[in-house]
Design an enzyme around this catalytic site. Structure first.
Site, PDB file in Angstrom:
ATOM      1  N   LYS A   1      50.903  29.252  42.269  1.00 39.99           N
ATOM      2  CA  LYS A   1      52.307  29.465  42.182  1.00 39.99           C
ATOM      3  C   LYS A   1      52.988  30.184  43.207  1.00 39.99           C
ATOM      4  O   LYS A   1      54.340  30.352  43.370  1.00 39.99           O
ATOM      5  CB  LYS A   1      52.800  29.834  40.901  1.00 39.99           C
ATOM      6  CG  LYS A   1      52.473  31.413  40.647  1.00 39.99           C
ATOM      7  CD  LYS A   1      52.942  31.972  39.316  1.00 39.99           C
ATOM      8  CE  LYS A   1      52.859  33.502  39.276  1.00 39.99           C
ATOM      9  NZ  LYS A   1      53.323  33.850  37.751  1.00 39.99           N
TER      10      LYS A   1
ATOM     11  N   ASP B   1      50.621  28.300  32.910  1.00 43.51           N
ATOM     12  CA  ASP B   1      49.471  29.194  32.807  1.00 43.51           C
ATOM     13  C   ASP B   1      49.789  30.693  32.571  1.00 43.51           C
ATOM     14  O   ASP B   1      50.258  31.304  33.284  1.00 43.51           O
ATOM     15  CB  ASP B   1      48.625  28.963  34.083  1.00 43.51           C
ATOM     16  CG  ASP B   1      47.337  29.624  33.963  1.00 43.51           C
ATOM     17  OD1 ASP B   1      46.719  29.428  33.209  1.00 43.51           O
ATOM     18  OD2 ASP B   1      47.103  30.649  34.939  1.00 43.51           O
TER      19      ASP B   1
ATOM     20  N   CYS C   1      36.704  36.848  36.214  1.00 40.41           N
ATOM     21  CA  CYS C   1      37.488  37.500  35.034  1.00 40.41           C
ATOM     22  C   CYS C   1      36.793  38.442  34.363  1.00 40.41           C
ATOM     23  O   CYS C   1      35.633  38.361  34.057  1.00 40.41           O
ATOM     24  CB  CYS C   1      37.822  36.172  34.201  1.00 40.41           C
ATOM     25  SG  CYS C   1      38.799  36.384  32.665  1.00 40.41           S
TER      26      CYS C   1
ATOM     27  N   THR D   1      38.255  39.865  31.455  1.00 40.93           N
ATOM     28  CA  THR D   1      38.869  39.992  30.229  1.00 40.93           C
ATOM     29  C   THR D   1      38.170  40.477  29.141  1.00 40.93           C
ATOM     30  O   THR D   1      38.479  41.619  28.409  1.00 40.93           O
ATOM     31  CB  THR D   1      39.615  38.798  30.063  1.00 40.93           C
ATOM     32  OG1 THR D   1      40.735  38.704  30.888  1.00 40.93           O
ATOM     33  CG2 THR D   1      40.572  38.909  28.387  1.00 40.93           C
TER      34      THR D   1
ATOM     35  N   GLY E   1      33.626  29.245  33.184  1.00 44.06           N
ATOM     36  CA  GLY E   1      32.252  29.234  32.615  1.00 44.06           C
ATOM     37  C   GLY E   1      31.079  28.337  33.379  1.00 44.06           C
ATOM     38  O   GLY E   1      30.113  28.497  32.838  1.00 44.06           O
TER      39      GLY E   1
ATOM     40  N   SER F   1      43.536  46.082  35.529  1.00 48.64           N
ATOM     41  CA  SER F   1      43.060  44.864  36.126  1.00 48.64           C
ATOM     42  C   SER F   1      42.095  44.012  35.112  1.00 48.64           C
ATOM     43  O   SER F   1      41.305  44.741  34.505  1.00 48.64           O
ATOM     44  CB  SER F   1      42.438  45.342  37.286  1.00 48.64           C
ATOM     45  OG  SER F   1      41.681  44.294  37.859  1.00 48.64           O
TER      46      SER F   1
ATOM     47  N   SER G   1      23.894  11.800  37.135  1.00 52.52           N
ATOM     48  CA  SER G   1      22.689  11.619  36.702  1.00 52.52           C
ATOM     49  C   SER G   1      22.556  12.172  35.397  1.00 52.52           C
ATOM     50  O   SER G   1      21.632  11.473  34.631  1.00 52.52           O
ATOM     51  CB  SER G   1      21.837  12.842  37.504  1.00 52.52           C
ATOM     52  OG  SER G   1      20.474  12.771  37.419  1.00 52.52           O
TER      53      SER G   1
END
Length: 371
Positions: A78, A129, A186, A188, A221, A291, A317
């Site tokens: 953004k 987001d 991340c 969090t 992930g 943070s 595959s």
């Protein structure tokens, strides 16, 4: 009274996909493209359902050009200006159907979104987001965006539970972004103790979304191509990537040699809630918060096309192992088995033969010759 859910929740590392009888004789027979008609916008879309994350060094115009040519989506970060958007759109009309304009939920974000879409109405995707998709303010913003842009396909997140997936879709989102805390940069989960194992989140949110005619993105992930296959196998309609697309020519950030003269090159990669990002865009970390991201240096990986080939080849595959001729069949052909070990790690990566690494080394050598 606190509650404990006793049922086991799983991550990508906790499972493998069981092979099944297949009549496919080659990976080349597998189609990775999907076609969707989105619930609220009613727009049709066709392409490979992989999305570059809306991060400073990932959601770049340079990456969008490469991914767009492969019919993959880039959620543009953004922080580009309106003039930068105009220049990009003028030069890359064929790529615009494969980009999303990203925004937060502040008044400033809303105003900037309006200006971009006013000047470039051909943009079809909006990515709303926020880190915490459970706030009422976020839901209200989605409702407002749906009223303001009825023909745009709205991506919204992030959440990790079925109830909020349904809430966001009923509020106007076409696609829900699923994932809290699984990303490579991340923190969090460490800072807040909040999160949900990604595979279980995908399974539960996909079931909820599909029941209402919505779609989901597995966001975060993934560490290897097999993780994308597991996400698609678990019902994800799209997979969003950050770390796996970091460190390339088209990624943001300067190329640095450390130590100087060593021939070892790196690029900086950071989370959008990291100290680095907040200093860059907000003047620093506010006193009332911490943070929730980290900053890392990623070994230089050459052109992003090499990594995209590796990812797509891995997914194809997977499809041949379970007999899925198209990627849309993968969830119907997937049976997960719980495991205690994924890989044989007797040889480290540095001891093995890495042909992709050789390609990158050759690319670096060519760059030095041209300097």
């Amino acid at each position: 009274m606190p509650k404990i859910e006793d049922s086991i929740k799983l991550d990508f590392k906790d499972v493998l996909i069981r092979p099944k009888r297949s009549f496919l004789s080659s990976r080349s027979e597998v189609s990775l493209e999907r076609s969707f008609k989105f619930k609220h916008s009613a727009k049709d879309w066709n392409g490979i359902p992989i999305i570059a994350a809306n991060m400073d060094t990932i959601g770049t115009f340079e990456i969008a050009v490469i991914l767009g040519k492969r019919k993959m989506i880039t959620a543009i970060h953004k922080h580009y200006s309106l003039d930068q958007w105009k220049t990009f759109a003028e030069k890359n009309q064929d790529i615009v159907p494969y980009v999303a304009v990203s925004c937060g939920i502040s008044d400033t974000d809303q105003a900037k979104l309006g200006k971009i879409l006013e000047n470039m109405p051909q943009i079809g995707f909006i990515c709303i987001d926020v880190a915490n998709g459970y706030s009422q303010k976020f839901i209200d913003f989605i409702k407002t965006a749906r009223k303001s842009y009825p023909l745009k396909t709205i991506i919204a997140g992030n959440v990790v539970t079925a109830d909020m997936t349904e809430e966001l879709i009923m509020s106007g989102a076409d696609i829900v972004k699923v994932g809290i805390g699984p990303g490579s940069v991340c923190t969090t989960r460490k800072q807040t103790g909040v999160g949900y194992p990604q595979l279980s989140a995908v399974l539960e949110c996909a079931d909820a979304a599909h029941g209402l005619g919505g779609r989901i993105i597995s966001d975060g992930g993934c560490t290897c191509p097999g993780d994308l296959s597991k996400a698609f196998g678990g019902g994800a309609d799209f997979v969003m990537l950050g770390g796996m697309l970091a460190g390339h020519d088209e990624s943001g950030g300067a190329l640095e040699e450390k130590p100087a003269g060593s021939g070892n090159f790196f690029k900086v990669f950071y989370g959008m809630s990291s100290d680095t990002a907040m200093k860059k865009h907000a003047g620093g970390v506010a006193e009332y918060r911490s943070s929730e991201g980290k900053t890392v240096t990623v070994p230089y990986r050459g052109p992003i096309s090499l990594t995209l080939n590796d990812i797509c080849g891995g997914i194809r595959s997977t499809c041949t192992y379970v007999g899925a001729k198209e990627i849309r069949e993968l969830s119907k052909r997937t049976t997960f088995i719980r495991v205690s070990m994924q890989l044989n790690s007797i040889f480290s990566q540095s001891q093995g033969v890495d042909t992709k690494g050789n390609e990158v080394a050759e690319h670096i050598a060519k760059k030095h010759k041209t300097v």
